[in-house]
Design a protein around this motif. Structure first.
Motif, mmCIF file in Angstrom:
data_model
loop_
_atom_site.group_PDB
_atom_site.id
_atom_site.type_symbol
_atom_site.label_atom_id
_atom_site.label_comp_id
_atom_site.label_asym_id
_atom_site.label_seq_id
_atom_site.Cartn_x
_atom_site.Cartn_y
_atom_site.Cartn_z
ATOM 1 N N ILE A 3 0.825 -1.211 0.000
ATOM 2 C CA ILE A 3 0.000 0.000 0.000
ATOM 3 C C ILE A 3 0.858 1.260 0.000
ATOM 4 O O ILE A 3 0.387 2.341 0.247
ATOM 5 C CB ILE A 3 -0.967 0.029 1.215
ATOM 6 N N GLY A 4 2.128 1.126 -0.276
ATOM 7 C CA GLY A 4 3.010 2.309 -0.314
ATOM 8 C C GLY A 4 4.363 1.912 -0.839
ATOM 9 O O GLY A 4 4.535 0.798 -1.333
ATOM 10 N N PRO A 5 5.344 2.809 -0.753
ATOM 11 C CA PRO A 5 6.679 2.503 -1.283
ATOM 12 C C PRO A 5 7.421 1.434 -0.470
ATOM 13 O O PRO A 5 8.422 0.895 -0.928
ATOM 14 C CB PRO A 5 7.419 3.836 -1.224
ATOM 15 N N PHE A 6 6.946 1.149 0.746
ATOM 16 C CA PHE A 6 7.566 0.104 1.562
ATOM 17 C C PHE A 6 6.515 -0.912 1.998
ATOM 18 O O PHE A 6 5.337 -0.577 2.130
ATOM 19 C CB PHE A 6 8.212 0.704 2.813
ATOM 20 N N CYS A 7 6.941 -2.150 2.238
ATOM 21 C CA CYS A 7 6.034 -3.169 2.745
ATOM 22 C C CYS A 7 5.635 -2.837 4.183
ATOM 23 O O CYS A 7 6.490 -2.528 5.006
ATOM 24 C CB CYS A 7 6.718 -4.537 2.689
ATOM 25 N N ALA A 8 4.344 -2.915 4.457
ATOM 26 C CA ALA A 8 3.866 -2.586 5.798
ATOM 27 C C ALA A 8 4.181 -3.685 6.803
ATOM 28 O O ALA A 8 4.199 -3.450 8.006
ATOM 29 C CB ALA A 8 2.352 -2.334 5.771
ATOM 30 N N ALA A 9 4.450 -4.902 6.313
ATOM 31 C CA ALA A 9 4.705 -6.017 7.226
ATOM 32 C C ALA A 9 6.195 -6.194 7.521
ATOM 33 O O ALA A 9 6.587 -6.352 8.669
ATOM 34 C CB ALA A 9 4.141 -7.303 6.648
ATOM 35 N N CYS A 10 7.059 -6.167 6.471
ATOM 36 C CA CYS A 10 8.468 -6.469 6.720
ATOM 37 C C CYS A 10 9.385 -5.294 6.459
ATOM 38 O O CYS A 10 10.575 -5.347 6.787
ATOM 39 C CB CYS A 10 8.909 -7.685 5.906
ATOM 40 N N GLY A 11 8.887 -4.242 5.837
ATOM 41 C CA GLY A 11 9.698 -3.041 5.658
ATOM 42 C C GLY A 11 10.535 -2.999 4.394
ATOM 43 O O GLY A 11 11.192 -2.009 4.122
ATOM 44 N N GLN A 12 10.495 -4.072 3.600
ATOM 45 C CA GLN A 12 11.293 -4.043 2.363
ATOM 46 C C GLN A 12 10.720 -3.046 1.373
ATOM 47 O O GLN A 12 9.514 -2.806 1.329
ATOM 48 C CB GLN A 12 11.337 -5.448 1.741
ATOM 49 N N LYS A 13 11.599 -2.489 0.531
ATOM 50 C CA LYS A 13 11.149 -1.568 -0.508
ATOM 51 C C LYS A 13 10.230 -2.291 -1.490
ATOM 52 O O LYS A 13 10.448 -3.472 -1.806
ATOM 53 C CB LYS A 13 12.351 -1.044 -1.287
#
Ligand SMILES: [Zn+2]
Length: 345
Positions: free
Chosen positions: A46-56
């Motif tokens: 839902i954005g430039p980063f993963c909301a679960a693991c933080g990867q780009k």
């Protein structure tokens, strides 16, 4: 970005890159991935980063991206490093308090800083020759050379006295002359063969220690290397060793727990190792007097660190810092003795 990626492909060989990359889930020639879900963990993006693991969300598969990742990691560490270091030096209490309270991304974590400073400390000690096997060998040769010239001076004095000696003194002087000559010959042999030699005998040493000292005399470089190895290998032990002492310093303060003490101790030890780095570089540069002034820094730093981190009053901080200095000396002594014992064994 598309333009820059084209540049990267030109560098890595456009044709080859184009032939290999599309199978990696890339959509086109621009080198981007356009994923609906995270490539690392599969969570819907839902954005430039993963909301679960933080990867780009977008990743690149190119040599340029490989080095960009490396540089980003390095710069991130460096940025945090230059934010952490001045705080640790001038406002250690505030930094520790903030880190404990939750400002974790802002500073280098205590354990990362600790590992970095252990590495930096041994690098600096080896560079300056303070604790390096090569440095010890040079010291040993210089000491040997000096003891030879001392013995030679003493020998010529004895020979002068021998010339004008009364008949009763001759026998005793002859014995002393013979002993000096033997010592000079032994030291000269040690110097020539490169095998270090320590004057004096071991008759008064307890028999169980003798083999260890003989070993140290025979192979000082090996022993120094083993001591250094043991000290760096077990350096992490200082953290768990110190935490129980912090419990004792704050027996009735329930609002500080073991996590807080561990953060405090680890940042404090890191600072002390940085001092060793600065000290050995000063010694290497010839500023020995300035380096010896650094001995006053640890108590002051411990006082300020305790006062700020645990929000203590002046006298309470002085009292606890005094205990902490005493404990640190004891812990440091035990640690070094253990490292030397491992080195000699
Ligand atoms: Zn993810």
């Amino acid at each position: 970005m598309g333009e820059l990626d084209g540049l990267g492909e030109a560098v890595t060989g456009g044709l080859l890159a184009r032939a290999v990359e599309p199978s990696a889930g890339e959509t086109g020639d621009d080198g981007h991935t356009h994923e609906k879900s995270c490539l690392n963990c599969g969570t819907k993006l839902i954005g430039p980063f993963c909301a679960a693991c933080g990867q780009k969300a977008h990743v690149h598969r190119s040599v340029r991206a490989f080095f960009q990742d490396f540089m980003a990691g390095l710069l991130n560490f460096e940025g945090k490093f230059w934010r952490t270091l001045p705080m640790l030096a001038w406002h250690p209490g505030e930094m520790t308090r903030r880190y404990i309270a939750g400002e974790r991304a802002r500073y280098i974590s205590p354990i990362a800083l600790y590992l970095f400073t252990v590495f930096a400390m041994f690098a600096a000690l080896n560079f300056s020759g303070t604790f390096s096997p090569a440095g010890l060998a040079v010291d040993a040769r210089a000491a040997l050379q000096e003891s030879i010239s001392d013995d030679q001076r003493s020998l010529s004095r004895l020979e002068e006295r021998r010339k004008a000696a009364a008949p009763g003194e001759v026998a005793s002087l002859d014995r002393r002359i013979a002993r000096r000559k033997k010592e000079i010959a032994e030291a000269q042999l040690a110097l020539n063969t490169g095998k270090p030699f320590v004057a004096g005998d071991l008759d008064e040493t307890p028999s169980w220690i003798r083999p260890f000292i003989e070993n140290a005399k025979e192979n000082p470089e090996v022993v120094a290397l083993k001591v250094q190895e043991a000290a760096s290998k077990y350096s992490w032990m200082l953290i768990p060793l110190s935490v129980p002492f912090m419990w004792m310093l704050f027996p009735f303060r329930r609002r500080y727990n073991s996590y807080d003490h561990t953060v405090f101790v680890t940042y404090s030890l890191s600072f002390m190792m940085m001092l060793v780095v600065i000290g050995s570089l000063l010694v290497a540069a010839g500023f020995t007097t300035l380096a010896s002034c650094l001995f006053f820094v640890p108590p002051i730093h411990m006082y300020r660190h305790l006062k700020g981190a645990y929000q203590l009053g002046k006298w309470s901080a002085i009292f606890r810092a005094t205990l902490l200095v005493g404990f640190a000396c004891a812990a440091g002594g035990i640690f070094m003795t253990t490292a030397v014992a491992i080195g000699l064994s």
